[in-house]
Scaffold this motif. Structure first.
Motif, mmCIF file in Angstrom:
data_model
loop_
_atom_site.group_PDB
_atom_site.id
_atom_site.type_symbol
_atom_site.label_atom_id
_atom_site.label_comp_id
_atom_site.label_asym_id
_atom_site.label_seq_id
_atom_site.Cartn_x
_atom_site.Cartn_y
_atom_site.Cartn_z
ATOM 1 N N LYS A 1 -5.925 1.846 0.362
ATOM 2 C CA LYS A 1 -6.134 1.077 -0.867
ATOM 3 C C LYS A 1 -5.184 -0.121 -0.902
ATOM 4 O O LYS A 1 -5.567 -1.216 -1.317
ATOM 5 C CB LYS A 1 -5.921 1.960 -2.093
ATOM 6 C CG LYS A 1 -7.032 2.963 -2.310
ATOM 7 C CD LYS A 1 -6.748 3.850 -3.490
ATOM 8 C CE LYS A 1 -7.802 4.942 -3.588
ATOM 9 N NZ LYS A 1 -7.485 5.921 -4.631
ATOM 10 N N ALA A 2 -3.953 0.089 -0.462
ATOM 11 C CA ALA A 2 -2.985 -1.004 -0.432
ATOM 12 C C ALA A 2 -3.403 -2.073 0.584
ATOM 13 O O ALA A 2 -3.241 -3.267 0.339
ATOM 14 C CB ALA A 2 -1.585 -0.462 -0.102
ATOM 15 N N VAL A 3 -3.969 -1.650 1.708
ATOM 16 C CA VAL A 3 -4.472 -2.614 2.701
ATOM 17 C C VAL A 3 -5.643 -3.397 2.125
ATOM 18 O O VAL A 3 -5.769 -4.599 2.371
ATOM 19 C CB VAL A 3 -4.863 -1.914 4.025
ATOM 20 C CG1 VAL A 3 -5.665 -2.839 4.921
ATOM 21 C CG2 VAL A 3 -3.623 -1.448 4.753
ATOM 22 N N ALA A 4 -6.488 -2.745 1.344
ATOM 23 C CA ALA A 4 -7.602 -3.453 0.712
ATOM 24 C C ALA A 4 -7.076 -4.558 -0.196
ATOM 25 O O ALA A 4 -7.636 -5.660 -0.244
ATOM 26 C CB ALA A 4 -8.482 -2.476 -0.070
ATOM 27 N N ASN A 5 -5.992 -4.283 -0.891
ATOM 28 C CA ASN A 5 -5.369 -5.294 -1.735
ATOM 29 C C ASN A 5 -4.771 -6.419 -0.877
ATOM 30 O O ASN A 5 -4.898 -7.596 -1.206
ATOM 31 C CB ASN A 5 -4.301 -4.656 -2.621
ATOM 32 C CG ASN A 5 -3.919 -5.526 -3.785
ATOM 33 O OD1 ASN A 5 -4.730 -6.301 -4.297
ATOM 34 N ND2 ASN A 5 -2.693 -5.399 -4.223
ATOM 35 N N LEU A 6 -4.148 -6.064 0.228
ATOM 36 C CA LEU A 6 -3.626 -7.052 1.167
ATOM 37 C C LEU A 6 -4.746 -7.936 1.691
ATOM 38 O O LEU A 6 -4.605 -9.165 1.764
ATOM 39 C CB LEU A 6 -2.911 -6.338 2.322
ATOM 40 C CG LEU A 6 -2.423 -7.172 3.497
ATOM 41 C CD1 LEU A 6 -1.395 -8.209 3.054
ATOM 42 C CD2 LEU A 6 -1.826 -6.259 4.567
ATOM 43 N N LYS A 7 -5.881 -7.330 2.008
ATOM 44 C CA LYS A 7 -7.035 -8.090 2.521
ATOM 45 C C LYS A 7 -7.568 -9.076 1.483
ATOM 46 O O LYS A 7 -8.082 -10.133 1.842
ATOM 47 C CB LYS A 7 -8.156 -7.142 2.944
ATOM 48 C CG LYS A 7 -7.900 -6.449 4.256
ATOM 49 C CD LYS A 7 -8.934 -5.402 4.562
ATOM 50 C CE LYS A 7 -10.256 -6.022 4.950
ATOM 51 N NZ LYS A 7 -11.211 -5.012 5.445
ATOM 52 N N LYS A 8 -7.438 -8.724 0.233
ATOM 53 C CA LYS A 8 -7.917 -9.602 -0.838
ATOM 54 C C LYS A 8 -7.144 -10.924 -0.843
ATOM 55 O O LYS A 8 -7.718 -11.980 -1.046
ATOM 56 C CB LYS A 8 -7.770 -8.885 -2.183
ATOM 57 C CG LYS A 8 -8.278 -9.679 -3.362
ATOM 58 C CD LYS A 8 -8.394 -8.850 -4.631
ATOM 59 C CE LYS A 8 -7.076 -8.317 -5.096
ATOM 60 N NZ LYS A 8 -7.135 -7.685 -6.425
ATOM 61 N N TYR A 9 -5.848 -10.862 -0.596
ATOM 62 C CA TYR A 9 -5.008 -12.054 -0.653
ATOM 63 C C TYR A 9 -4.782 -12.711 0.715
ATOM 64 O O TYR A 9 -4.646 -13.922 0.810
ATOM 65 C CB TYR A 9 -3.655 -11.720 -1.283
ATOM 66 C CG TYR A 9 -3.756 -11.382 -2.742
ATOM 67 C CD1 TYR A 9 -3.911 -12.383 -3.690
ATOM 68 C CD2 TYR A 9 -3.723 -10.064 -3.174
ATOM 69 C CE1 TYR A 9 -4.019 -12.078 -5.039
ATOM 70 C CE2 TYR A 9 -3.829 -9.753 -4.519
ATOM 71 C CZ TYR A 9 -3.976 -10.764 -5.447
ATOM 72 O OH TYR A 9 -4.089 -10.461 -6.776
ATOM 73 N N ALA B 1 5.548 -7.644 -0.343
ATOM 74 C CA ALA B 1 5.196 -6.385 -1.004
ATOM 75 C C ALA B 1 3.823 -5.894 -0.560
ATOM 76 O O ALA B 1 3.629 -4.690 -0.360
ATOM 77 C CB ALA B 1 5.238 -6.556 -2.519
ATOM 78 N N LEU B 2 2.885 -6.813 -0.401
ATOM 79 C CA LEU B 2 1.544 -6.431 0.047
ATOM 80 C C LEU B 2 1.558 -5.875 1.460
ATOM 81 O O LEU B 2 0.764 -4.990 1.797
ATOM 82 C CB LEU B 2 0.594 -7.625 -0.042
ATOM 83 C CG LEU B 2 0.161 -8.021 -1.456
ATOM 84 C CD1 LEU B 2 -0.500 -9.394 -1.440
ATOM 85 C CD2 LEU B 2 -0.769 -6.982 -2.044
ATOM 86 N N ILE B 3 2.440 -6.392 2.292
ATOM 87 C CA ILE B 3 2.576 -5.884 3.662
ATOM 88 C C ILE B 3 3.371 -4.579 3.680
ATOM 89 O O ILE B 3 3.058 -3.655 4.422
ATOM 90 C CB ILE B 3 3.232 -6.944 4.566
ATOM 91 C CG1 ILE B 3 2.269 -8.115 4.778
ATOM 92 C CG2 ILE B 3 3.660 -6.345 5.905
ATOM 93 C CD1 ILE B 3 2.891 -9.320 5.456
#
Length: 86
Positions: free
Chosen positions: A50-58, A31-33
């Motif tokens: 913003k979604a990539v920033a969330n992906l980068k977090k994990y 989902a993150l990808i």
């Protein structure tokens, strides 16, 4: 559902399924990808970043994380930021 949406080019449905899965599993890799991809396909570059920033977090070290960020900056016309992401 996310994979099917990608194959069928159902961007809105894919984004919704990605969001729903992230609501249940915050670190769902698929989902993150998927979410940045679907948002980028709908020309929602701010949402995609913003979604990539969330992906980068994990998953900061996944190659797809770096490529996604750079590609979305390119599509948004932010060339210097794209170079910085690489």
């Amino acid at each position: 559902a996310i994979e099917h949406a990608s194959q069928q080019k159902k961007w809105l449905f894919g984004a919704e399924m990605s969001r729903r899965l992230l609501f249940l599993v915050k670190d769902s890799r698929r989902a993150l990808i998927g979410l940045p991809y679907f948002l980028e396909q709908m020309n929602d570059f701010d949402g995609a970043l913003k979604a990539v920033a969330n992906l980068k977090k994990y998953y900061p070290k996944l190659p797809i994380t770096i490529v996604d960020e750079a590609y979305i900056h390119l599509r948004a016309g932010k060339f210097q930021k794209a170079i910085g992401a690489y």
